[in-house]
Every structure is written in structure tokens, then in C-alpha cells.
Design a protein around this motif. Structure first.
Motif, mmCIF file in Angstrom:
data_model
loop_
_atom_site.group_PDB
_atom_site.id
_atom_site.type_symbol
_atom_site.label_atom_id
_atom_site.label_comp_id
_atom_site.label_asym_id
_atom_site.label_seq_id
_atom_site.Cartn_x
_atom_site.Cartn_y
_atom_site.Cartn_z
ATOM 1 N N TYR A 130 40.402 45.110 43.909
ATOM 2 C CA TYR A 130 40.312 44.425 42.612
ATOM 3 C C TYR A 130 40.908 43.020 42.661
ATOM 4 C CZ TYR A 130 41.036 43.521 37.612
ATOM 5 O OH TYR A 130 41.033 42.959 36.359
ATOM 6 N N MET A 131 42.039 42.865 43.307
ATOM 7 C CA MET A 131 42.724 41.581 43.309
ATOM 8 C C MET A 131 42.099 40.574 44.271
ATOM 9 S SD MET A 131 44.995 41.953 41.027
ATOM 10 C CE MET A 131 46.031 40.526 41.254
ATOM 11 N N LYS A 132 41.275 41.040 45.205
ATOM 12 C CA LYS A 132 40.754 40.159 46.260
ATOM 13 C C LYS A 132 39.256 39.875 46.146
ATOM 14 C CE LYS A 132 44.697 39.901 48.483
ATOM 15 N NZ LYS A 132 45.423 38.650 48.683
ATOM 16 N N SER A 133 38.511 40.778 45.526
ATOM 17 C CA SER A 133 37.056 40.620 45.452
ATOM 18 C C SER A 133 36.640 40.209 44.040
ATOM 19 C CB SER A 133 36.362 41.935 45.841
ATOM 20 O OG SER A 133 35.004 41.915 45.468
ATOM 21 N N LYS A 134 36.074 39.003 43.902
ATOM 22 C CA LYS A 134 35.609 38.534 42.596
ATOM 23 C C LYS A 134 34.497 39.422 42.064
ATOM 24 C CE LYS A 134 36.741 33.646 43.336
ATOM 25 N NZ LYS A 134 36.186 32.275 43.463
ATOM 26 N N CYS A 135 33.644 39.865 42.968
ATOM 27 C CA CYS A 135 32.519 40.722 42.584
ATOM 28 C C CYS A 135 33.020 42.044 42.002
ATOM 29 C CB CYS A 135 31.643 40.972 43.812
ATOM 30 S SG CYS A 135 30.458 42.330 43.655
ATOM 31 N N ALA A 136 33.945 42.697 42.706
ATOM 32 C CA ALA A 136 34.469 43.983 42.245
ATOM 33 C C ALA A 136 35.257 43.823 40.953
ATOM 34 C CB ALA A 136 35.345 44.608 43.333
ATOM 35 N N ARG A 137 36.022 42.738 40.863
ATOM 36 C CA ARG A 137 36.823 42.508 39.654
ATOM 37 C C ARG A 137 35.927 42.284 38.437
ATOM 38 N NH1 ARG A 137 39.969 39.224 41.753
ATOM 39 N NH2 ARG A 137 39.206 37.197 41.052
ATOM 40 N N LYS A 138 34.810 41.566 38.627
ATOM 41 C CA LYS A 138 33.861 41.330 37.525
ATOM 42 C C LYS A 138 33.299 42.661 37.020
ATOM 43 C CE LYS A 138 29.600 38.778 36.479
ATOM 44 N NZ LYS A 138 28.725 39.930 36.141
ATOM 45 N N ILE A 139 32.918 43.534 37.954
ATOM 46 C CA ILE A 139 32.360 44.848 37.580
ATOM 47 C C ILE A 139 33.404 45.682 36.848
ATOM 48 C CG2 ILE A 139 31.462 47.015 38.503
ATOM 49 C CD1 ILE A 139 30.346 45.256 40.873
ATOM 50 N N ALA A 140 34.634 45.660 37.364
ATOM 51 C CA ALA A 140 35.713 46.436 36.737
ATOM 52 C C ALA A 140 36.019 45.919 35.337
ATOM 53 C CB ALA A 140 36.966 46.382 37.615
ATOM 54 N N ASN A 141 36.077 44.608 35.176
ATOM 55 C CA ASN A 141 36.395 44.030 33.861
ATOM 56 C C ASN A 141 35.278 44.251 32.852
ATOM 57 O OD1 ASN A 141 38.844 43.205 34.836
ATOM 58 N ND2 ASN A 141 38.313 41.041 35.028
ATOM 59 N N GLU A 142 34.033 44.235 33.311
ATOM 60 C CA GLU A 142 32.918 44.556 32.410
ATOM 61 C C GLU A 142 33.015 45.996 31.922
ATOM 62 O OE1 GLU A 142 29.418 41.518 34.043
ATOM 63 O OE2 GLU A 142 29.458 43.618 34.705
ATOM 64 N N PHE A 143 33.443 46.861 32.791
ATOM 65 C CA PHE A 143 33.646 48.265 32.421
ATOM 66 C C PHE A 143 34.750 48.376 31.362
ATOM 67 C CE2 PHE A 143 35.725 52.441 33.940
ATOM 68 C CZ PHE A 143 34.995 53.199 33.029
ATOM 69 N N LEU A 144 35.865 47.674 31.584
ATOM 70 C CA LEU A 144 36.993 47.756 30.657
ATOM 71 C C LEU A 144 36.702 47.069 29.320
ATOM 72 C CD1 LEU A 144 39.960 47.021 33.110
ATOM 73 C CD2 LEU A 144 39.477 49.203 31.979
ATOM 74 N N LEU A 145 36.072 45.889 29.379
ATOM 75 C CA LEU A 145 35.919 45.070 28.177
ATOM 76 C C LEU A 145 34.631 45.348 27.409
ATOM 77 C CD1 LEU A 145 37.212 41.667 29.593
ATOM 78 C CD2 LEU A 145 38.366 43.112 27.902
ATOM 79 N N GLU A 146 33.563 45.671 28.135
ATOM 80 C CA GLU A 146 32.255 45.785 27.481
ATOM 81 C C GLU A 146 31.642 47.173 27.605
ATOM 82 O OE1 GLU A 146 29.693 42.498 28.686
ATOM 83 O OE2 GLU A 146 31.485 41.393 29.326
ATOM 84 N N ASN A 147 32.408 48.110 28.148
ATOM 85 C CA ASN A 147 31.932 49.485 28.324
ATOM 86 C C ASN A 147 30.677 49.577 29.183
ATOM 87 O OD1 ASN A 147 33.993 50.525 26.607
ATOM 88 N ND2 ASN A 147 32.757 50.002 24.813
ATOM 89 N N ILE A 148 30.530 48.627 30.119
ATOM 90 C CA ILE A 148 29.373 48.650 31.013
ATOM 91 C C ILE A 148 29.750 49.419 32.281
ATOM 92 C CG2 ILE A 148 27.781 47.273 32.406
ATOM 93 C CD1 ILE A 148 28.160 45.001 30.377
#
Length: 452
Positions: free
Chosen positions: A424-442
Motif C-alpha cells: 500500500y505504501m509503495k505502489s500507487k496503483c495498489a493504493r488507488k484501488i485500496a482508497n477507492e474501496f475505502l472511500l467510494e465502496n468500489i
């Protein structure tokens, strides 16, 4: 009539006051050690005075656990709780919560970010690090016969006793089950209804235990660089050796490293070759690994310009106390035949080295701890779990994360094509997916490979 109504209102007010006190009576607020970088953050720090033994609440002893709550400076509406932990065991969740908030300020629009340290690792506890007692040479003696095996077990028990002697019986209450209930206890004290959880490395064990034991309290879960408690000893070894071979192939260093390893063994014949291998692994497995740094150190060693122990630190545990990990690994009190078979598995799977890997070291340390229980997961199918993993992580190999897929009904795997422990802390791609899950329920429809 007015007097009755007035009395009724006063009684209700007292009841509310008592209730609010009960909600917060186990929290002691304190000044935070440091502030966050940024203008829109607010931090509140405290100590959660948790029951020492959640299984026996008649025992009135308490254990003090540090936590932090990071919020928007101006709270516009009540937020959900996002608990975060970096792993360890013994990683600093308080500092980790600050880092998550600084790097992802948008999360604070929806969540209050909570970092709860694992019991035993808080500033308030000041426990001694039991790793300092370990004689790695003694612990890594090869197991050639029944006596060798019994000696390692006896030594492991002596480490346990020494740790208990210096820290007291509190060491018996540092298990995953107790830590998990600390989360539920703090959740109720802070008046949140649900836990959203991000756990890296060892904290993936906490996450799964939360889902397994308290599903009604759990909303979204992200686990990163993961362990699987129900994996067998052999499965762990196989997974780690596959990751090591994958990494060596990726870096194209397998042949040269084997040659270096043999030269260093000859140069330092009195140093157990397990320690040499483990030290090399320690250098390679970190996120800050640079091939040129490794080559410089190996060159110094081969030429005899420096002492081995000046180059490689035998114990890289820092301030972490890894012993509680032993409390939750099912006992390795195995017959010699099984241990030999496990070692042969490692040997055959890692043909070039044919020796133990760092995780086997941890398993040997834990071999004398007989208190762990066998874990059985029964994860409900209404909780979505995002699994992050890295192709060349040799601390918690991808195989360990993938072994969780059959256990978790609602899961998606995000794989990062890199050498990272903590995606999560190193991959922009993975962090984007994780944050979309947390913030937008995607929640991803399919597993995703991130290449950067």
C-alpha cells in the motif's frame, strides 16, 4: 405534576452522565508526542486501560495500550473508524496512523484514523525486548538426531522462561485473541459502531481474527503482505523458498550469490553457515535493499577487510518484541521425523543453499512454546476483503497471501510486480484501488496486477 416531570428529567440527565462516564472510564487522554505535518489535521492521543485478561473479567488487573485518533481539524459530521496497523508484531500503530493520514488526507473526509498499539509494545508498558537473550548460533545448530532436536526445544523453553522472568506473567496475555478484543473494547469506548481495518504483515492475522471472532463489528478490510495462521510449517517454508528463488532470478544474482556464500563460509569457518545465510537474507528482504550495497559488503567480507559481525547485524528486530508471535503459532512440538522431513523440503526446494530461511529461524525459536491453539477460520461471506501482495516479497511471500483466498469468500487480490513488503505504501496503483474501496465502496470485480 411539574415536580414529577422535573425529577424525571434530572434522573434522565444523571443517567446520561453515568452512561457517558462508563463509555470513557477506560481511556486516559494524554498529550501527543508529535504533531502531523499539515494544517487540517487534529490528533488526540490516549491510553486504553484494557482488562489484562478478556477471558476472565473478574480479574481486575489492567494493561495499558497506547492509541491515537487522527481527525479533520474541523469535524463537519460524525465519521466512521479506520483502524490501521503496520504489523510487527510490535510495529508502532500510533506513528503509522500519522503516516497514513499525511499521505492520504482524503481518507479523513470519511474516516477518523485510529492507531492502536498491540498490548505489550506501548510506551506505557516498557517491556524488555526478549530478542536480546537469543544466542543465534545455539538456536541454529543443525538438527541431525533426537538429541539435537531436544536441545533446541530445551533452549527455546529457557528463552521463554527468561522472558517471563524479566517481564512477568503479563507475557501470557499478549496473544492475538487478547489483542483482537482490545480493538473491540476501544471501538466501544470511542463510541463507533464498526471497524474498517487496514493491516499490514503480521496485522493481517489480527484482521482475520477480528472478522472470525467479531463479524458484526466489521465493515471493510484491507490486508497487505500477509500471513496465514492455518498454514503448516512445510507450506510456509515452501512459500518462502519459492519467493527467494523468484527474487534471485529476477535480480539475476543466484549464481554469483551462491559463489559469494561459499567463499564467506570458507573465510569464517567458525561462524554457523545458517547465520551467514540468514544475514544475507536480512539484507535482501528489506524495502531499502540495493544490490550495489550488498555487493560492496560481500566484497569486504570475501577479501577479509572487515569482521563478519561488523558488516551483518545478527539481530535486526529493532525495538520490536517478536516473542508474542510464538504464542499464536500452533506448536511445533513435532516428532524428529517430521522436523527432518520439513528440513528436507526446504533443502530440495532451495537447491542452491539447502539451508533454513529466516522464517524457519522464527519457527525454531517458537518450537518450545506450547500455548498456541489451532485456528479454524469461518469467515462470513458478507465481508469484503482486499488482499494486497507483492511478487518478490520474501518476508511474507505471495504464496502466503494466495493461501488465504479459499478461506475468505468475498476477496480480491491486488498483486504488485515488485520487491516490496508493504504494498500500500509503495505502489500507487495498489493504493488507488485500496482508497477507492475505502472511500467510494468500489470493490474490484476481478483480481488485479499492478505494474509500475
Amino acid at each position: 405534576m411539574k415536580k414529577i416531570i422535573y425529577t424525571f428529567l434530572i434522573l434522565n440527565l444523571l443517567l446520561v452522565t453515568v452512561n457517558l462516564y462508563a463509555k470513557n472510564e477506560l481511556i486516559q487522554w494524554k498529550q501527543c508526542n508529535s504533531v502531523l505535518k499539515g494544517e487540517h489535521f487534529k490528533t488526540e492521543c490516549g491510553v486504553f486501560k484494557a482488562p489484562l485478561d478478556w477471558e476472565n473479567l473478574n480479574n481486575t488487573r489492567k494493561i495499558f495500550v497506547d492509541f491515537i485518533k487522527v481527525t479533520e481539524e474541523v469535524q463537519k459530521n460524525k465519521k466512521d473508524a479506520l483502524f490501521v496497523s503496520p504489523g510487527g508484531p510490535g510495529g508502532n500503530s500510533v506513528e503509522f496512523a500519522k503516516i497514513i493520514a499525511e499521505k492520504n488526507p482524503d481518507l479523513l473526509k470519511k474516516y477518523d484514523i485510529i492507531g492502536l498499539n498491540s498490548r505489550g509494545f506501548s510506551e506505557s508498558m516498557n517491556l524488555q525486548d526478549c530478542n536480546k537473550f537469543i544466542d543465534y548460533k545455539q538456536l541454529l545448530n543443525p538438527i541431525k538426531n533426537q538429541n539435537d532436536y531436544l536441545n533446541i526445544k530445551e533452549y527455546s523453553h529457557s528463552l521463554q522462561n527468561e522472558c517471563l522472568l524479566i517481564n512477568g506473567d503479563i507475557m501470557n496475555f499478549l496473544s492475538v485473541d487478547q489483542i483482537t478484543q482490545d480493538y473491540i473494547g476501544l471501538l466501544e469506548q470511542l463510541n463507533y459502531s464498526k471497524i474498517n481495518y487496514f493491516g499490514a504483515s503480521y496485522s493481517s492475522v489480527i484482521a482475520l481474527n477480528l472478522i472470525n471472532s467479531f463479524p458484526k463489528y466489521i465493515d471493510k478490510v484491507i490486508i497487505d503482505s500477509n500471513l496465514n495462521q492455518v498454514q503448516t510449517y512445510k507450506e510456509r517454508i515452501i512459500g518462502q523458498n519459492k519467493a527467494i528463488n523468484r527474487l534471485f532470478d529476477h535480480l539475476n544474482i543466484k549464481k554469483s550469490l551462491l559463489s559469494d556464500f561459499e567463499l564467506i563460509k570458507k573465510k569464517y569457518p567458525k561462524i554457523n553457515e545458517y547465520i551467514i545465510l540468514n544475514s544475507i537474507m536480512e539484507m535482501i528482504k528489506g524495502n531499502g535493499f540495493k544490490l550495489e550495497d550488498l555487493n560492496k559488503k560481500l566484497t569486504l567480507l570475501k577479501e577479509g577487510q572487515v569482521d563478519f559481525y561488523e558488516v551483518f547485524n545478527k539481530d535486526e528486530s529493532g525495538n520490536q518484541n517478536t516473542y508474542p508471535l510464538c504464542l499464536d503459532i500452533p506448536s511445533n512440538d513435532l516428532p524428529l521425523s517430521d522436523v527432518t522431513e520439513n528440513m528436507e523440503t526446504a533443502k530440495n526446494d532451495l537447491k542452491e543453499f539447502g539451508k533454513v530461511t529466516p522464517y524457519v529461524l522464527a519457527q525454531n525459536i517458537c518450537s518450545g512454546w506450547d500455548v498456541a491453539k489451532k485456528v479454524e477460520y469461518n469467515i462470513p461471506n458478507n465481508i469484503q476483503v482486499l488482499i494486497l501482495t507483492s511478487d518478490y516479497d520474501i518476508i511474507t511471500p505471495k504464496e502466503w497471501s494466495l493461501s488465504l483466498v479459499p478461506i475468505i469468500p468475498q476477496n480480491k487480490v491486488v498483486s504488485f510486480n515488485g520487491k516490496i513488503h508493504g504494498v500500500y505504501m509503495k505502489s500507487k496503483c495498489a493504493r488507488k484501488i485500496a482508497n477507492e474501496f475505502l472511500l467510494e465502496n468500489i470493490f474490484p470485480k476481478d483480481n488485479i496486477n499492478c505494474t509500475e
